[in-house]
Design an enzyme around this catalytic site. Structure first.
Site, mmCIF file in Angstrom:
data_model
loop_
_atom_site.group_PDB
_atom_site.id
_atom_site.type_symbol
_atom_site.label_atom_id
_atom_site.label_comp_id
_atom_site.label_asym_id
_atom_site.label_seq_id
_atom_site.Cartn_x
_atom_site.Cartn_y
_atom_site.Cartn_z
ATOM 1 N N ARG A 238 0.851 -1.182 0.000
ATOM 2 C CA ARG A 238 0.000 0.000 0.000
ATOM 3 C C ARG A 238 0.890 1.237 0.000
ATOM 4 O O ARG A 238 1.915 1.281 0.695
ATOM 5 C CB ARG A 238 -0.887 0.030 1.256
ATOM 6 C CG ARG A 238 -2.071 -0.938 1.220
ATOM 7 C CD ARG A 238 -3.107 -0.564 0.163
ATOM 8 N NE ARG A 238 -4.259 -1.462 0.170
ATOM 9 C CZ ARG A 238 -4.376 -2.578 -0.549
ATOM 10 N NH1 ARG A 238 -3.385 -2.955 -1.357
ATOM 11 N NH2 ARG A 238 -5.468 -3.311 -0.491
ATOM 12 N N GLU A 267 -4.328 7.221 -4.941
ATOM 13 C CA GLU A 267 -4.520 6.616 -6.264
ATOM 14 C C GLU A 267 -5.844 7.094 -6.857
ATOM 15 O O GLU A 267 -6.806 7.255 -6.109
ATOM 16 C CB GLU A 267 -4.509 5.090 -6.141
ATOM 17 C CG GLU A 267 -3.172 4.569 -5.629
ATOM 18 C CD GLU A 267 -3.174 3.051 -5.379
ATOM 19 O OE1 GLU A 267 -4.173 2.383 -5.709
ATOM 20 O OE2 GLU A 267 -2.168 2.547 -4.859
ATOM 21 N N HIS A 286 -1.595 -0.181 -9.789
ATOM 22 C CA HIS A 286 -2.164 -1.086 -8.776
ATOM 23 C C HIS A 286 -2.764 -2.339 -9.444
ATOM 24 O O HIS A 286 -3.984 -2.548 -9.396
ATOM 25 C CB HIS A 286 -3.219 -0.360 -7.926
ATOM 26 C CG HIS A 286 -3.476 -1.024 -6.601
ATOM 27 N ND1 HIS A 286 -3.839 -0.339 -5.474
ATOM 28 C CD2 HIS A 286 -3.421 -2.330 -6.231
ATOM 29 C CE1 HIS A 286 -4.022 -1.174 -4.472
ATOM 30 N NE2 HIS A 286 -3.759 -2.409 -4.911
HETATM 31 C C1 GLV Z 1 -5.079 -5.353 -3.675
HETATM 32 O O1 GLV Z 1 -4.338 -4.423 -3.457
HETATM 33 C C2 GLV Z 1 -5.587 -6.204 -2.660
HETATM 34 O O2 GLV Z 1 -5.518 -5.845 -1.465
HETATM 35 O O3 GLV Z 1 -6.114 -7.261 -3.013
#
Ligand code: GLV
Ligand code: GLV
Length: 329
Positions: A238, A267, A286
């Site tokens: 993250r 984001e 991401h």
């Molecule tokens: C993606 O970032 C997730 O947490 O699955």
């Protein structure tokens, strides 16, 4: 009357059909555009379930608007976007999708590591821009991966899967985690060490910790200063785990060698984000778990969690199983 499920993005048909059979669905269907906040607040008013993802904030305001809510289900393993305390107050189970995305996310983490170390994106841009005039002695030379030392911060399922890949590249594996993992140490020849030691010794620093108050900006100026000048920093966890300003400084001043980032504090980032002005950064939108098969399975798993919640059964994967504790006040 069927119960209502609010789905905040388009989801694969397999998952949509499962929900349609049992419930009335309201799916936001403007491609991957986020569902506007006011529509979310309005639609949850009579909803029994919310099918969400990493990009929606499911906070007190949403819970306050959703008096009929029985279950929240996110198509992700991370759930830092959901206020679990508020869910618990209302005894609402929150489902997520652990396990299923482990290998896919480890693949992406390793791809990003390799792309960053060997300047893959920069190399392609170089050709596109018509700059490739001849073979160059040191042209696009990068860092070796084989035999290097990798330091994994956060030895959960994904950390283990990354360590397994690293062993295949004859890398020396260090890790730091809240708890020691003796079984992993044995099986993957991984060495536990303090965060400080890991940062000092690793050629590749890979961040895989979940986002919690304790991990907020856990990589900042002090930590970056401990890294080697040849260090490659990879973050597929993250963005909030990193002080982006400090990371920018460390990369711009050559204090560390490069970074590969799949996640950001806010984001989506825009094309004029300062990190994008740097040559030694590889960024992705991401997409850690984004293989076709895995994203489809995640959607199905999230739908299963919703169906369980709607019918009052325990979710297969609840992040807050304490809501089922009947002794709890
Ligand atoms: C993606 O970032 C997730 O947490 O699955
Ligand atoms: C996620 O699946 C993790 O535990 O790393």
């Amino acid at each position: 009357m069927k119960q209502k499920v609010v789905i905040t993005r388009m989801i694969p048909d397999a998952a949509k059909e499962m929900l349609k059979k049992e419930a009335d669905i309201f799916m936001w269907h403007s491609g991957d555009e986020p569902m506007p906040r006011d529509i979310l607040l309005q639609e949850v008013a009579d909803a029994a379930a919310i099918f969400t993802n990493v990009a929606d904030r499911i906070d007190k305001e949403v819970f306050d608007h959703a008096s009929k809510l029985k279950v929240v289900s996110t198509m992700a393993v991370g759930f830092d976007n959901i206020d679990i305390t508020e869910a618990n107050k209302r005894k609402i189970p929150v489902g997520h999708t652990p396990g299923i995305l482990t290998e896919t996310t480890a693949d992406l983490t390793f791809a990003l590591l390799m792309a960053t170390a060997r300047r893959i994106v920069e190399g392609m841009d170089y050709i596109r821009e018509g700059r490739w005039k001849s073979w160059g002695t040191m042209l696009m030379s990068g860092q070796d991966i084989s035999g290097a030392t990798i330091g994994i911060i956060g030895m959960g399922r994904i950390g283990e899967a990354v360590a397994k890949r690293a062993r295949g590249f004859d890398m020396n594996v260090l890790y730091h985690n809240r708890n020691r993992r003796p079984e992993v140490e044995k099986r993957l020849e991984a060495r536990y060490c303090s965060l400080e030691m890991l940062l000092k010794e690793s050629d590749f620093v890979v961040l895989l910790s979940p986002s919690t108050p304790e991990t907020y900006r856990m990589i900042g100026e002090k930590e970056l200063n401990l890294m080697k000048p040849n260090a490659v920093f990879i973050n597929t966890s993250r963005g909030t785990n990193v002080d982006e300003q400090a990371l920018y400084q460390a990369l711009a001043s050559g204090k560390i060698w490069a970074a590969g980032l799949d996640v950001f504090e806010n984001e989506p980032i825009s094309p004029d984000h300062p990190l994008l002005t740097l040559q030694n950064v590889v960024v992705l939108p991401h997409i850690g778990s984004a293989s076709i098969a895995t994203r489809t399975q995640m959607a199905v798993m999230a739908a299963e969690n919703i169906l369980a919640g709607l019918s009052g059964r325990k979710l297969n994967h609840a992040v807050n199983p304490e809501v089922y504790d009947t002794n709890q006040k």
